[in-house]
Scaffold this motif. Sequence first.
Motif, PDB file in Angstrom:
ATOM      1  N   ALA A  20     -13.340  -7.658  -1.388  1.00 22.44           N
ATOM      2  CA  ALA A  20     -15.186  -8.094  -1.659  1.00 22.44           C
ATOM      3  C   ALA A  20     -15.389  -7.210  -0.679  1.00 22.44           C
ATOM      4  O   ALA A  20     -16.208  -6.568   0.058  1.00 22.44           O
ATOM      5  CB  ALA A  20     -15.047  -9.382  -2.068  1.00 22.44           C
ATOM      6  N   LEU A  21     -14.979  -7.808   0.662  1.00 24.09           N
ATOM      7  CA  LEU A  21     -15.281  -6.910   2.164  1.00 24.09           C
ATOM      8  C   LEU A  21     -15.525  -6.044   2.683  1.00 24.09           C
ATOM      9  O   LEU A  21     -16.611  -5.227   2.802  1.00 24.09           O
ATOM     10  CB  LEU A  21     -14.884  -8.034   3.372  1.00 24.09           C
ATOM     11  CG  LEU A  21     -15.396  -9.574   3.078  1.00 24.09           C
ATOM     12  CD1 LEU A  21     -14.308 -10.155   4.175  1.00 24.09           C
ATOM     13  CD2 LEU A  21     -16.487 -10.543   3.594  1.00 24.09           C
ATOM     14  N   THR A  24     -18.307  -4.222   0.166  1.00 29.06           N
ATOM     15  CA  THR A  24     -19.733  -4.336   0.596  1.00 29.06           C
ATOM     16  C   THR A  24     -19.589  -3.986   1.861  1.00 29.06           C
ATOM     17  O   THR A  24     -20.710  -3.436   2.193  1.00 29.06           O
ATOM     18  CB  THR A  24     -19.883  -5.876   0.877  1.00 29.06           C
ATOM     19  OG1 THR A  24     -19.552  -6.856  -0.236  1.00 29.06           O
ATOM     20  CG2 THR A  24     -20.180  -6.054   0.393  1.00 29.06           C
ATOM     21  N   HIS A  27     -19.881  -0.204   0.572  1.00 34.72           N
ATOM     22  CA  HIS A  27     -21.241   0.168  -0.406  1.00 34.72           C
ATOM     23  C   HIS A  27     -22.678  -0.118   0.653  1.00 34.72           C
ATOM     24  O   HIS A  27     -23.725   1.025   1.386  1.00 34.72           O
ATOM     25  CB  HIS A  27     -21.408  -1.272  -1.042  1.00 34.72           C
ATOM     26  CG  HIS A  27     -20.892  -0.470  -3.001  1.00 34.72           C
ATOM     27  ND1 HIS A  27     -21.804   0.196  -3.157  1.00 34.72           N
ATOM     28  CD2 HIS A  27     -19.959  -1.592  -3.037  1.00 34.72           C
ATOM     29  CE1 HIS A  27     -21.160   0.460  -4.900  1.00 34.72           C
ATOM     30  NE2 HIS A  27     -20.084  -0.869  -4.204  1.00 34.72           N
ATOM     31  N   GLU A  28     -22.611  -0.341   1.797  1.00 33.54           N
ATOM     32  CA  GLU A  28     -23.316  -1.193   2.721  1.00 33.54           C
ATOM     33  C   GLU A  28     -24.210   0.419   3.806  1.00 33.54           C
ATOM     34  O   GLU A  28     -24.689   0.505   4.136  1.00 33.54           O
ATOM     35  CB  GLU A  28     -23.596  -2.308   3.553  1.00 33.54           C
ATOM     36  CG  GLU A  28     -24.282  -3.603   2.728  1.00 33.54           C
ATOM     37  CD  GLU A  28     -25.171  -3.265   2.130  1.00 33.54           C
ATOM     38  OE1 GLU A  28     -26.368  -3.479   2.805  1.00 33.54           O
ATOM     39  OE2 GLU A  28     -25.631  -2.832   0.952  1.00 33.54           O
ATOM     40  N   ASP A  41     -26.842  -3.560  -4.351  1.00 36.50           N
ATOM     41  CA  ASP A  41     -28.008  -4.120  -4.084  1.00 36.50           C
ATOM     42  C   ASP A  41     -28.985  -4.110  -3.993  1.00 36.50           C
ATOM     43  O   ASP A  41     -29.031  -5.717  -5.495  1.00 36.50           O
ATOM     44  CB  ASP A  41     -27.337  -4.185  -2.426  1.00 36.50           C
ATOM     45  CG  ASP A  41     -28.733  -2.405  -2.168  1.00 36.50           C
ATOM     46  OD1 ASP A  41     -28.065  -1.299  -2.807  1.00 36.50           O
ATOM     47  OD2 ASP A  41     -29.533  -2.133  -1.404  1.00 36.50           O
ATOM     48  N   THR A  69     -28.182 -11.508  -3.005  1.00 38.97           N
ATOM     49  CA  THR A  69     -27.251 -11.446  -3.864  1.00 38.97           C
ATOM     50  C   THR A  69     -25.784 -10.818  -2.926  1.00 38.97           C
ATOM     51  O   THR A  69     -24.977 -10.574  -4.160  1.00 38.97           O
ATOM     52  CB  THR A  69     -28.477  -9.906  -3.560  1.00 38.97           C
ATOM     53  OG1 THR A  69     -29.268  -9.952  -4.370  1.00 38.97           O
ATOM     54  CG2 THR A  69     -27.894  -8.610  -4.236  1.00 38.97           C
ATOM     55  N   MET A  70     -26.320 -10.319  -1.373  1.00 39.86           N
ATOM     56  CA  MET A  70     -25.342 -10.091  -0.979  1.00 39.86           C
ATOM     57  C   MET A  70     -23.775 -11.139  -0.878  1.00 39.86           C
ATOM     58  O   MET A  70     -22.724 -10.779  -1.187  1.00 39.86           O
ATOM     59  CB  MET A  70     -25.511  -9.639   0.645  1.00 39.86           C
ATOM     60  CG  MET A  70     -25.820  -8.316   1.258  1.00 39.86           C
ATOM     61  SD  MET A  70     -24.720  -6.741   0.616  1.00 39.86           S
ATOM     62  CE  MET A  70     -25.774  -6.633  -1.283  1.00 39.86           C
ATOM     63  N   ASP A  73     -22.787 -11.304  -4.200  1.00 39.46           N
ATOM     64  CA  ASP A  73     -21.133 -10.103  -3.926  1.00 39.46           C
ATOM     65  C   ASP A  73     -20.330 -10.769  -4.018  1.00 39.46           C
ATOM     66  O   ASP A  73     -19.101 -10.068  -4.481  1.00 39.46           O
ATOM     67  CB  ASP A  73     -22.366  -8.812  -3.427  1.00 39.46           C
ATOM     68  CG  ASP A  73     -23.365  -8.258  -4.980  1.00 39.46           C
ATOM     69  OD1 ASP A  73     -23.674  -8.656  -5.971  1.00 39.46           O
ATOM     70  OD2 ASP A  73     -23.801  -6.866  -4.590  1.00 39.46           O
ATOM     71  N   ILE A  74     -20.302 -10.951  -2.640  1.00 42.16           N
ATOM     72  CA  ILE A  74     -18.875 -11.450  -1.575  1.00 42.16           C
ATOM     73  C   ILE A  74     -18.564 -12.318  -2.295  1.00 42.16           C
ATOM     74  O   ILE A  74     -16.716 -11.984  -2.751  1.00 42.16           O
ATOM     75  CB  ILE A  74     -19.162 -11.402  -0.670  1.00 42.16           C
ATOM     76  CG1 ILE A  74     -19.461 -10.311   0.427  1.00 42.16           C
ATOM     77  CG2 ILE A  74     -17.670 -12.081   0.379  1.00 42.16           C
ATOM     78  CD1 ILE A  74     -20.701 -10.530   1.639  1.00 42.16           C
ATOM     79  N   ASN A  77     -17.693 -10.832  -6.252  1.00 40.57           N
ATOM     80  CA  ASN A  77     -16.730 -10.229  -6.356  1.00 40.57           C
ATOM     81  C   ASN A  77     -15.127 -10.541  -5.715  1.00 40.57           C
ATOM     82  O   ASN A  77     -13.591  -9.734  -5.965  1.00 40.57           O
ATOM     83  CB  ASN A  77     -16.564  -8.706  -5.380  1.00 40.57           C
ATOM     84  CG  ASN A  77     -17.687  -7.815  -5.785  1.00 40.57           C
ATOM     85  OD1 ASN A  77     -17.569  -7.525  -7.276  1.00 40.57           O
ATOM     86  ND2 ASN A  77     -18.998  -7.319  -5.278  1.00 40.57           N
ATOM     87  N   TYR A 133     -15.025   0.773  -6.065  1.00 42.09           N
ATOM     88  CA  TYR A 133     -14.416  -0.622  -7.082  1.00 42.09           C
ATOM     89  C   TYR A 133     -13.214  -0.402  -6.686  1.00 42.09           C
ATOM     90  O   TYR A 133     -12.247  -1.074  -6.734  1.00 42.09           O
ATOM     91  CB  TYR A 133     -15.347  -0.929  -7.834  1.00 42.09           C
ATOM     92  CG  TYR A 133     -16.836  -1.419  -7.912  1.00 42.09           C
ATOM     93  CD1 TYR A 133     -16.705  -2.887  -7.849  1.00 42.09           C
ATOM     94  CD2 TYR A 133     -17.603  -0.723  -7.724  1.00 42.09           C
ATOM     95  CE1 TYR A 133     -18.066  -3.064  -7.644  1.00 42.09           C
ATOM     96  CE2 TYR A 133     -18.458  -1.550  -8.000  1.00 42.09           C
ATOM     97  CZ  TYR A 133     -18.575  -2.249  -7.713  1.00 42.09           C
ATOM     98  OH  TYR A 133     -20.375  -3.560  -8.056  1.00 42.09           O
TER      99      TYR A 133
END
Length: 158
Positions: A20-21, A24, A27-28, A41, A69-70, A73-74, A77, A133
């Motif tokens: 997940a990290l 993220t 994505h970020e 996001d 949201t972050m 998500d973490i 996920n 993903y």
Amino acid sequence: MKTTKPSALPQALGSGLAGALVLTAIHETARRLLPDAPRMDVLGMRGLRKLLGKAHAPQPAPDTLFNLTMAGDILSNGLYYSLVGRGKEAWRRGTLLGLAAGVGGVVLPGPLGLGEAPSNRTRQTQLMTVAWYLLGGLAAAGASRAWSRARKRSKQSS
């Protein structure tokens, strides 16, 4: 004397968190650098606003919404990627889970009423969504296998 097998749960959760990290972070970073980057996001914030609206809960300020949201998500996920588990099949499970999440990230937002553009606006956006993903699933599998190897070395040196 019977020895007990260590619980698989810490390894699964830790590996899932690693996946997940990685996801993220990709994505970020990419959303700041690439015009066609997926905006998961945005999908997450839309989904959270929708859930809060249905619960008649107050809508958070934009910065708070993003942070919630972050974190969500973490967490979500991480739990999803924890299904990679441990063992030799972790690579296969990581690949399949990553691909399934990526395809779902492209296909599901529209029918869920979250809009299609954030993950489906161009062919590049779609491919990046699936690829990132997949990388999350592979990161979870890699973390799981590294954990298994470290545990095995630790047993051998005891």
